[in-house]
Structures are given as C-alpha cells and as structure tokens.
Design an enzyme around this catalytic site. Structure first.
Site, PDB file in Angstrom:
ATOM      1  N   CYS A 338     -30.756 -11.912  72.443  1.00 57.79           N
ATOM      2  CA  CYS A 338     -32.168 -11.336  72.293  1.00 57.79           C
ATOM      3  C   CYS A 338     -32.799 -12.841  71.991  1.00 57.79           C
ATOM      4  O   CYS A 338     -32.872 -13.512  72.647  1.00 57.79           O
ATOM      5  CB  CYS A 338     -32.209 -10.509  71.225  1.00 57.79           C
ATOM      6  SG  CYS A 338     -31.233 -10.878  69.577  1.00 57.79           S
ATOM      7  N   SER A 339     -33.727 -12.625  70.974  1.00 59.90           N
ATOM      8  CA  SER A 339     -33.965 -13.969  70.347  1.00 59.90           C
ATOM      9  C   SER A 339     -33.216 -14.909  69.703  1.00 59.90           C
ATOM     10  O   SER A 339     -32.781 -15.756  70.100  1.00 59.90           O
ATOM     11  CB  SER A 339     -35.702 -13.718  69.709  1.00 59.90           C
ATOM     12  OG  SER A 339     -36.513 -13.120  70.630  1.00 59.90           O
ATOM     13  N   TRP A 342     -29.257 -12.005  66.244  1.00 56.22           N
ATOM     14  CA  TRP A 342     -28.773 -11.410  65.139  1.00 56.22           C
ATOM     15  C   TRP A 342     -29.148  -9.932  64.895  1.00 56.22           C
ATOM     16  O   TRP A 342     -28.601  -9.503  63.786  1.00 56.22           O
ATOM     17  CB  TRP A 342     -28.787 -12.165  63.738  1.00 56.22           C
ATOM     18  CG  TRP A 342     -30.144 -12.725  63.864  1.00 56.22           C
ATOM     19  CD1 TRP A 342     -31.463 -12.178  63.670  1.00 56.22           C
ATOM     20  CD2 TRP A 342     -30.677 -13.957  63.170  1.00 56.22           C
ATOM     21  NE1 TRP A 342     -32.450 -12.898  63.289  1.00 56.22           N
ATOM     22  CE2 TRP A 342     -31.935 -14.105  62.876  1.00 56.22           C
ATOM     23  CE3 TRP A 342     -29.803 -15.384  62.825  1.00 56.22           C
ATOM     24  CZ2 TRP A 342     -32.834 -15.155  62.407  1.00 56.22           C
ATOM     25  CZ3 TRP A 342     -30.651 -16.240  62.121  1.00 56.22           C
ATOM     26  CH2 TRP A 342     -31.909 -16.395  62.093  1.00 56.22           C
ATOM     27  N   ARG A 384     -33.457  -8.182  56.126  1.00 63.06           N
ATOM     28  CA  ARG A 384     -33.682  -6.959  56.877  1.00 63.06           C
ATOM     29  C   ARG A 384     -33.867  -5.753  55.700  1.00 63.06           C
ATOM     30  O   ARG A 384     -34.690  -4.758  56.067  1.00 63.06           O
ATOM     31  CB  ARG A 384     -32.716  -6.643  57.783  1.00 63.06           C
ATOM     32  CG  ARG A 384     -32.706  -7.651  58.852  1.00 63.06           C
ATOM     33  CD  ARG A 384     -34.017  -7.208  59.795  1.00 63.06           C
ATOM     34  NE  ARG A 384     -33.791  -8.393  60.808  1.00 63.06           N
ATOM     35  CZ  ARG A 384     -34.513  -9.817  60.684  1.00 63.06           C
ATOM     36  NH1 ARG A 384     -35.258  -9.925  59.641  1.00 63.06           N
ATOM     37  NH2 ARG A 384     -34.420 -10.686  61.566  1.00 63.06           N
TER      38      ARG A 384
END
Lengths: 660, 549
Positions: A338-339, A342, A384
């Site tokens: 993805c970017s 993670w 997160r």
C-alpha cells in the site's frame, strides 16, 4: 498516582443506556490503573472496572439538577455514563482521567505493573509459545528457492522490519539493499507466506519511490527474483491495495506504484481499500449509530450505510480474496503493498493467509498469523491504538477491521475455524488493554529496546491457557469445511457482510441473543467427554464383577440420574426475563407499579454480581474490565455452569454429576 | 378432465432447466393438471416437480426459435426453462399462466392429491377447540364455550365454537356482534395461567361519527376484569387512522364508556403497504449488481424490518401488560383478522412455553390464524413477483413467521422447532398439496368440505419421519416468559427465506448437521451409560443378596 485528584467519589449514578429510568447508585474509585464503580446495593455490590488504557474519550456534559454527567467511551466499545453529584468532583475526575488515559511513557502502561503471579520460567515459556521460526519451517522453508536473510541484522536496512526475513535465494544483499532504497521507509519486498502446494508466494513491501519516472534496477531484479522463485508461473501479480487515485497522488511526492513497462512480467492490480483517516471516521460514524437511543430501523440502516463501514470491510475482503485466488488457483506469486506497507498490506496478507491455510484458522495458528503479519512486520500498534498519548490522526481501527473480516468469514464458514467469536473479542480487547506486552510499541526493534519479554507477560500464553473458553464446538479437524482454501463466491454478495452486533454492542447485553449456541454445544461436548470416561469406567467395573463374581465392599452407585441437560442452561435469563421499554415514549402507558422496575434491576444485579464482584479476580485479565460476563463463562469451569434462573439451583445437580 | 383443454402441449423434449446452484439440466418437460415436471432423459428421475399454484409470475423471451420462460415462484425462487420451438414455448407459457391462476378452489391440487403415506393421526381432528378449552377450564371457571356461531350466522369469519366470559349469554353476544366489525365480538385468545390475565381479540367497534354505544359490549368487556383491576385496549392502528375509521362507521372504544380500560394505539401497517414492502425487499435480494451501500439502502427502503420491529414491539407490549402489569388486554385493529392476529399469536409465543413446542405452535396457528379467520386464500393468492396488485394480498402471515424467527434467533434453545419448520409453513400457506390453508375462514372451509376431500397438513407434518426434520436439536424446555430485543441491532434479515435462492447454504447446512451430530452422540452415550449403570446396580444387589444371609 500523582495524577489522581480525587480517588473516591460517593453517590455517583451509573446510567443504564437501554432504559434511562434505571440508574445504579454507587461509589466511583480512581486507581493507578482502573476506574472502578461499585454499586451500593448491599447484597450485590456489583463492580464495573475500566482500564485507563481502554478509555477513548471522556466527555463532560452540562450540569443539571441531578448532577454532572460524565460520558466515558472505551476502545472496546463500552460506554459508561456517570452522573456525579458535585460539579467540582466531576471536574476532578475528568481532569484526572484525561491524564490517566493518556500515558506519555511506556512504563506507565498496565503491563509493567500487571502481575499474574507466574514465575520467570513460566513467563519465558509464555513468550516462546509462538515461534515464527517454526512457522516458516511449517511452510516448508528454507528450500531451494527461499532462504533466511541476515541483511536486516541489527535493523541495519529497515528499522520497522524484523531481523529475520525470508527472501528469494537469488536476491543478493546488494539487490535487497538497492531495492530497499527505492521503497518507502526502506520496506523492501519480503516473504509473508509461502504456499507449499504450488510454490506460489505472498510477498509484501511498501510503495516504490517511482514518482513519475524513477526506476531502480535492483528493485526490478528483486521482483524478478520473486517471480523466479516460483517455477510454476511466468508472471507475478503486484497488488496495490490503495484506490488508484490515492496511489497516483503519491507520485507527485516521489512515491507511487510500479510501472508495468519497467518490470518484466508483472500484472499490476489496484484494490481500493481506503486510508486510515477514512477508516477512523467511518468507525466513528458507525459507533454514533450504535450509540443512538432507541433508533428506528431506518435510523439504524441509514446510519450503517452512511458510515460506509461494511463497504470498507468488503474492500479488505476483496483484496484477500483476490490474493488467495491468484495463489491457489493461478499459482501466481503476489507482491502486496500500500503506502508504507504496514496497514492495508497487513490486512490483505492476513486475510489471504486465513483463506489459504487451514492452520491459520486454528487457535494457535491464528496467534501465529497476527504475530507474523502484524507484530513482526511492524504494524504500528502504539500509534494506531493510541496506547501512548500521540497524534490522534495516527489512530485507526486497522486490526479491528481485520478481526471483523475473520468474524464475517466465521459466519459464512461456521465449521472452518477452531476458535469462536469470544476469542476475537478478547484479542481486540487486549490490543487496547496494554495488559500484555505483545502489542506494545510500533516495531520489533522498539520492543527489543524496551525489553518487553523480560518485563511483561505474553497474551498468547494467557489465551492458550484458557483455550477451552475459545473453542468453536462445530470445528472438526477432519471436516471437509476445514480443509484447504475457503472458497467464497467469485463476486461475494453484498448481503454477505453483516453488522457485528456481538462486537460493537457487546456491552449492551440486552441487544445480544439471550442464549448462546456455542456455550450450549461446548457444555454438551464437555459432558460427552465425561460420559465417555464414565462409560469406560463402568465397562471396566462390570467386567470385573462379572469375571470375579466376588463382592468386596458394596459400591453403591451414587450417580444422580442423568438430569444433566439442566446444566446446559446458557441463557442469561436475567435480561431475558426483563422486558425492554416497548412502549417507547408513549404517554398513555403509565408505569403503574414503580416497584416492578426495582425488582427488575435487582434481578440484573444479582446475576451480574456473579461475574465481577470478587476484587481478587482483578488479577485475572478479563474480569476487571467486564469483558467476561456470565454468558462468556466457560462451561469447562465445571464448578460454575451459569445457572438459569435465580429460582432454580441447578449447579448442585451438575456438581453431583461431576463428582460421580 | 377440464385441465386437458388448458394443456395444448403436454410434453416437450430438449428443454434446458436453469436453477440457482445446480448445473443446467436438459430433459423432457411435462405439464400435468397441477405440476410442471422436468425429467432429464438420462436416468428418468425428475429434476423438477413444481406445483402450478407455486408459480407467481412468468416472463417469456425469444431469441430466434429458442424460447425462454422465466418462472418466478411464490417461495421467491426463480427458474428458467429454455424451450426449443416458438409454438411449444408459447403453448407452455399460456398453459402455465392458466393453470397457475385457476379460479375455482375445488380445482386446486389438494382436491386431487392422494397421499402416499399412511395417516397415523388425522390432522383435521388434532386441535379441536373443546380440547384447547380444557387446557384453560382446569384453571378458571370464568370462561365458557359458546356455540352461538354454530351456523356462522353471527360472525361469518369466526369458527362455530368460541370462548367467551361465562357471565355473558349468547343473546348478548349476538347484540355485541352487531356492534363489532364483521360481527367479530370479543373472544378469548389466551389465558395467562400465572396470574389469570387474558388476551381477547375482536373487530373494531362500530361507533361511527356519532359515538354509538352498545351496553352489552361494555358489559362483556368489563366482565373479563376482576374487581378493582384495569385493562388495556391495544388498537393496532394509529390514533389518526382509528379516528378516520369513524367516518366509515368504524371507530374505537371511548374511554368514558369503558372506564376501567386504557387505550393504546400502535401502528402496524396492513394490506398493500406490506405487499409493496415485500416486493421491494425481494427485488433488492435478487439484485446482485449493486454495491454494499445500495444494498443496505434498499433493505432500508423496503421497510420490511421496520414492519417486523413494529409488530414485535406491539406483541411485546401486549405480553408486558399481561405478565408485568397484571392487566388483561383486548386487541383489535379494523377487521381483527390481520395485525390483531399477529399480535395475539406473538404475545403467546413470548408468554406461553407450550406455543414454543411443535404441537403447541401448530395449535396456535390452528387457533389464532385458521379458526380466527385470517383470510389465507386472499392474502396468499400472490407473492412478491405478481404485477396485478389486488388490494387484499398481503404477507401478513409471512411477517408473523419472520417475527417468530427473530425470537427463535434470540432464544435458540427455547423452541422445539427449527427454522425449517417456519419455512415449511410459509411454503404451504402459499402453495400446497394439503387443504389446511385453503379458504378464508372456517365457514368457507366447511362449505368446501375440506375435511372430507383434502388432507390436513398436520397429518403429514406430525409423522415421526417428518418431525425429525423440523425438530430443533438445541431445545431445552424453558418455562419462562421470553423477552426478545426489538432494537434494530438485534433484528436481522431472514436469510433462510429471502436469500435462500441467492446464496449457497452448503456450509450452513454442514454446521447444522454437525450440531445435530454433537447432540445425538451425547444422547447415545447417555443411553449406553444408563444401561451399564442399571446392569451394574442389578449385579451389585444380587451380590448383596447372596451375601446377606
């Protein structure tokens, strides 16, 4: 301790959200680790424990004649509404909690003070329970194509990766280091999963720093090496789990995605999973719906739709399904990113793993999966899940979404998973509880520096010890549903995805099914086991008597007649036996017997009292925060099968049966 | 036979059948008076055996000489037949259309069906009103059986025997009937043994705009209350709707004239509103193109779950009045044949453990739906695919079954029957080989001589071999009142009905089987252990006796 302005407030009321008329009077305590509310009712003294680390938001509402309301929202979706008589006390509690809920040092977290009274050896053994080295061996590695690389020894190449990584044999250190320089945060392509059956693999990385035209020979060689490590396929998929627009926008910042022309034999695919900010606000919107007071069906369904939550869940599942199909059906290896690789990458890889490999659908295998794709590969748990005070924009329910994907699959494949819903709920709880060290920090490197394994305990050992509570009674290792790849319809239908009431409303017992099929079947299975043992014993005795025809002391069979089914009551009849407010706001239906209401709440209290009144239990992970409840109590406790109705004493029956 | 005229082409070869979750089958299509049959030529086993009366609508399409008939069934299944030859296709289509919309009830399949099983117990006599009354009469002497409607003269939609307050004579009943819609005077629906409270049901009072009164009606309703007690009248219509009804001669009880009673208005939808809701819901379930958001939006827009919530809430309220408030209730809407019955029957599911058993639930359907005069013939004539919207079609009974399913889902161990039982009842209410759901009331059923000419559904269902399929392995008798949650989070779409043909149930079926296995194995061991214990005990007493002298 210095943050606690007032350790105790009396005459606080805890408001029942379902029926606003009911409120329990009690005392509120603040400790270094918990908020505790103890009800006054003398025979019950029900306690509600909330870990500071579970507190998501604290809201002080306008003072009214009855007192100052304080709303505490928890990360495990508990919602506590307190009314504190004095505004000043409320303010003190508020200020204290604001600080307590946002620790600034790891050392402040509960896991550093939590002591389950295990000795050093037991603690160490706990940390050894899940061993990733073993896991790669189980996959069949190392082999002719894949080897363990020491390129990241001492985190020299990438500080958010683990030190032990599997890479294609043909990828030299030079290629790896070169490739890492061309990837965001140097997260180079590394193996996540190897599919023994056909040599296809799932690799993961971050986005390439391709910008509009940049190339990197080593990175191209790296992808080639991955392709060559799978002789069965002449191409690999590169799955970018972001929406195409997001990926394109990244190019302006010198990042982006692979240009198919520059890499030999790759097939590039976007799968639009939204970023962490979209997910955070989506969850927020859904929780607002859950918080609505007596919503109409339309309020609820519209709110659910507008939150977009289930659409996001579907996107993650779609990514996992795409990868799993590529690997199992096309025999093609897949590189997922993805970017930074993670968040969405962890989701997509772990869902794919779950679909592909029955091992990950077992209790132990699931722990391994989280350990591998989330913990070891540097999912930023601290950021997160806001364990330490930090940037609120970093917070996002990334692993919550993965856990929900697992639940959605369990609903579709009820026999395929060894564990049950409670297992998922407890893992979610502990990701936020900070009671165990597993999910601390943002990377392996940080955890090592903090000496987590020497100073805290492992959740996996705790869950494993209590595994009887987490078993799915319908799971059978020899059942066809448990083998091989889980096959979902190629275009999974929208109606497949359902609102997870058991998670997001889990503290609203009144909204849950009143009888648990899982607990019932577990109790039956446990009894079956006892019957088996008894059967053997009886056969033996019978044989002896028949053979010897001798009579020693007369052994009277004391077994009670098998009225055993009475022990299976799984219903929480305290709530079952309490009607909700069905009359709504209707004025024409006056409650003519106020005493009735009190009786109802008394019923609830006695029942709830069974679960958390014993403060000694607070050492036990789940008791204190109310995760455990009566219906969650495992039947395997033996001595404590949930009794059905206060009027009937069924436990005694069962106990006789058990001692027999 | 008349059917022959309707069947122009009784047989077509090389027809291809497409169904959900099965590979396409090529075979021979046969039309009979009541069935559409497709058998593949290979092994001569029937691949499809469909009652014409189960067909809700058909579409036909032509591509060159190949015709396609799409058959939409009342149980929401959609199947497709590819028929070579335009003429054959047209003939088949017109035959199906004619045969699936027969005017005369006596041409329906139940009048031709000859059972292939031995009738152990004649279902027509399984639930006699007298027997049902005996269950109450041991507990109370305040009620009596009345035969005032013996000839269906007082109330055409009531059965010949009803339960009324002992103190009210038949003459008074006749007068009350004149004051109630459709002659539906208040009768006993349920007696709560725990505290002697009752549920009564009736049609609306015909007060009209000038506030007509009926002394006998007031006396009857008050006669059901014990001294000093109060009761609730639950009107299933909103106050607004009830007020409007006065203009058409209907109305509601003025509290001044029924001083011991308090009136509560709920609003349960009826008729075409429910029918449209069903049509929208089934459309949404069949549409597989939309994305996640549109699915939830369409589910919401159908309002189906809103209706479920409203009906369940009203039933819970009724049960709450009885069990918690200790107050008797009278329930009615307009006619007292639809929403009234949903509420009275669901309240009994909540209150009465017996109605959660198979026998008890059958008795409930017999009492509260069939005898109580729910017009099955009208309500279930068409289902979700029919375009000709006649105003009396309405999925009232399906909504009731759905509500039962919702409670069953929340109390999975408290019902003796399983989901399949509810699905079976849904199917037979719409298309059946049995006579049970024919006609709109007892009077019509008598005239049709259903008892003599057709077989009762219960005769078939209550055979041990069938019961096995409908028994819930998790059942543990639960003698308590069960209070379901009516919060939106707790209510779900009934997938077993609405997604039945849109998703494979393979894995769910396997889970069910596994559940059955776990419990059967436990029972098996239990039996073995008991035998051994007994043997052992016998041996030991023998030994003891030898020893004692």
């Amino acid at each position: 301790m210095e943050h606690i302005r007032t350790p105790k407030v009396e005459n606080v009321r805890l408001v029942d959200r379902i029926s606003s008329k009911k409120a329990a009077l009690g005392t509120l305590y603040l400790t270094a680790t918990h908020v505790i509310f103890v009800e006054n009712a003398p025979d019950t003294r029900k306690e509600t424990w909330i870990l500071h680390s579970q507190i998501s938001t604290i809201e002080k509402q306008a003072t009214t004649a009855t007192g100052s309301p304080l709303l505490i929202r928890c990360k495990n979706f508990q919602l506590l509404q307190l009314i504190i008589p004095q505004e000043r006390d409320c303010h003190d509690v508020y200020i204290s909690l604001i600080r307590l809920a946002r620790p600034v040092k790891y050392e402040e977290l509960y896991c550093f003070s939590f002591n389950p009274k295990l000795d050093k050896e037991e603690r160490e053994r706990g940390w050894m329970l899940i061993d990733l080295g073993e896991e790669y061996k189980r996959m069949g590695l190392p082999n002719n194509y894949w080897q363990l690389s020491d390129v990241n020894r001492d985190y020299r190449v990438c500080d958010s990766y683990p030190t032990e990584l599997y890479v294609p044999k043909s990828a030299t250190a030079h290629i790896i280091v070169g490739s890492s320089k061309f990837r965001s945060r140097r997260r180079f392509p590394a193996l996540s999963y190897y599919y023994k059956d056909n040599h296809a693999s799932i690799c993961r990385s971050s986005q390439p720093l391709s910008g509009f035209s940049a190339r990197c020979l080593e990175d191209e060689q790296m992808l080639q090496a991955i392709r060559k490590a799978n002789p069965g396929s002449d191409f690999i998929y590169v799955v970018d789990t972001r929406p195409k627009l997001n990926a394109m926008a990244n190019r302006a910042a010198g990042k982006g995605y692979e240009n198919e022309d520059n890499y030999s034999n790759i097939k590039f695919q976007f799968i639009g999973i939204e970023n962490i900010h979209v997910m955070r606000s989506s969850l927020q919107k859904m929780l607002e719906v859950c918080e609505l007071k007596s919503p109409s069906m339309s309020d609820f369904l519209w709110g659910l739709e507008n939150s977009g939550w289930l659409r996001h869940i579907k996107a993650i599942m779609d990514a996992g399904i795409f990868i799993a199909k590529a690997v199992s059906e096309e025999g093609a290896s897949v590189l997922v990113h993805c970017s930074d690789g993670w968040d969405r990458t962890a989701q997509a890889c772990s869902v794919a793993g779950l679909l592909l490999d029955p091992h990950y659908r077992t209790l132990r295998g699931f722990m391994v999966l989280i350990e591998k794709d989330w913990i070891s590969f540097g999912h930023k748990f601290n950021h997160r899940y806001g364990n330490l005070d930090g940037d609120p924009k970093e917070i996002s329910p990334v692993i919550d979404q993965f856990i929900e994907c697992v639940w959605q699959l369990m609903e579709q494949f009820p026999c395929a998973f060894e564990f049950n819903e409670r297992f998922l709920i407890h893992i979610q709880h502990h990701i936020y509880s900070c009671q165990f060290g597993n999910f601390l920090c943002n990377s392996q490197k940080e955890r090592q520096e903090l000496k987590i394994q020497e100073r805290t305990y492992s959740l996996w050992a705790h869950l494993w010890k209590n595994r009887a509570d987490y078993m799915n009674p319908l799971f059978r290792a020899d059942h066809s549903q448990t083998w091989g790849t889980l096959c979902l319809p190629s275009t999974p239908f929208n109606f497949m995805y359902k609102f997870w009431n058991g998670m997001y409303n889990r503290f609203e017992k009144g909204l849950q099914p009143r009888q648990s099929v899982t607990d019932y079947l577990m109790a039956v299975k446990e009894e079956t086991q006892q019957l088996q043992e008894e059967l053997e014993a009886l056969e033996e005795r019978l044989e002896k008597i028949q053979k010897v025809q001798l009579n020693h002391t007369k052994v009277k069979s004391k077994q009670s007649e098998p009225s055993k089914h009475s022990g299976f009551s799984t219903s929480d009849n305290s709530t079952a036996n309490t009607p909700q407010d069905y009359s709504g706001n209707m004025k024409s239906f006056p409650s003519r017997s106020p005493s009735q209401g009190d009786e109802d709440s008394a019923l609830i209290l006695t029942q709830d009292n069974l679960k958390s009144s014993d403060p000694d239990l607070s050492a036990n992970s789940d008791q204190e925060s109310g995760v455990e409840d009566l219906s969650c109590r495992s039947p395997s406790g033996g001595e404590c099968v949930p009794s059905e109705d206060s009027g009937k004493d069924r436990d005694s029956d069962e106990a006789v049966f058990l001692t027999a | 036979m008349e059917f022959a005229e309707l069947i122009k082409t009784p047989r077509v070869d090389n027809v291809v059948l497409h169904r959900p979750f099965y590979p396409a089958v090529e075979g021979t299509l046969c039309l009979t008076g009541h069935h559409l049959i497709l058998s593949s030529r290979q092994d001569n086993t029937e691949e499809l055996w469909l009652l014409h009366s189960n067909i809700d609508a058909i579409d036909k399409r032509f591509v060159g000489p190949l015709g396609t008939i799409i058959i939409k069934c009342k149980d929401f299944r959609i199947i497709q037949l590819d028929i070579p030859g335009m003429e054959e296709c047209l003939n088949i289509a017109s035959s199906i259309e004619a045969l699936s919309t027969l005017d005369s009830i006596t041409l329906m399949y139940p009048f031709f069906y000859r059972p292939m099983f031995e009738v152990i117990e004649d279902g027509w006599h399984s639930f006699l009103p007298e027997q049902e009354f005996e269950l109450y009469s041991s507990a109370t002497s305040e009620w009596r059986l009345s035969y005032v409607n013996k000839e269906f003269a007082v109330c055409p939609s009531y059965p010949p025997i009803v339960i009324v307050p002992r103190s009210i004579d038949d003459e008074a009943l006749r007068k009350v009937a004149m004051f109630r819609h459709g002659g539906r005077f208040p009768v006993l629906s349920y007696y709560h043994k725990k505290n002697g409270m009752v549920i009564m049901r009736s049609g609306q009072p015909l007060t009209g705009t000038n506030g007509r009164r009926c002394k006998e009606d007031e006396k009857l309703i008050n006669a059901t209350l014990r001294a000093g007690k109060r009761g609730y009248i639950i009107d299933t219509r909103s106050l607004n709707v009830a007020q409007q009804a006065r203009a058409k001669g209907g109305g509601f009880e003025q509290e001044a004239h029924y001083p011991q009673w308090r009136r509560i208005h709920k609003s349960i939808e009826r008729y075409h509103i429910l029918q449209e809701s069903l049509i929208k819901l089934v459309e949404a379930c069949n549409d597989q193109t939309h994305n996640m958001d549109r699915w939830l939006g369409r589910l919401e827009a159908s309002n189906w779950l809103t209706h479920i919530k409203e009906i369940l809430t009203t039933a819970c309220l009724a049960a709450q009045c009885i069990d918690r408030e200790g107050a008797s209730i009278l329930i009615h809407g307009t006619e007292g044949t639809d929403s009234t019955l949903q509420v009275t029957s669901l309240a009994q599911i909540i209150l009465e453990p017996r109605s959660r058993t198979i026998r008890g639930f059958e008795a409930l359907i017999e009492r509260e739906w069939l005898q109580a005069g729910h017009p099955f013939q009208q309500r279930c004539a068409q289902s979700a695919y029919c375009n000709s919207k006649q105003k009396w079609e309405s999925p009232v009974f399906l909504l009731f079954l759905d509500c039962v399913w919702q409670i069953l889902r929340q109390f999975p161990c408290s019902f003796e029957f399983n989901e399949n039982f509810l699905i079976m009842l849904f199917e037979h209410a719409y298309a059946s080989q049995f006579g049970t759901f024919l006609g709109n009331n007892e009077s019509e059923r008598c005239k049709l001589k259903l008892q003599q000419k057709t077989m009762s559904l219960w005769s078939w269902v209550n055979r041990p071999s069938e019961l096995r399929k409908f028994t819930n392995p998790l059942f543990e008798a639960n003698n308590l009142v069960i209070w379901p949650s009516v919060a939106p989070q707790s209510l779900q779409l009934w997938e077993g009905i609405f997604l039945r043909w849109n998703r494979s149930s393979k894995y769910l079926d396997e889970a069910y089987e596994e559940m059955v296995n776990i419990i059967e194995y436990n029972k098996e061991l239990q039996a073995k252990v008991n035998v051994l214990r007994r043997q052992l005990a016998e041996l030991e007493t023998e030994d003891g006796m030898q020893e004692s002298p």
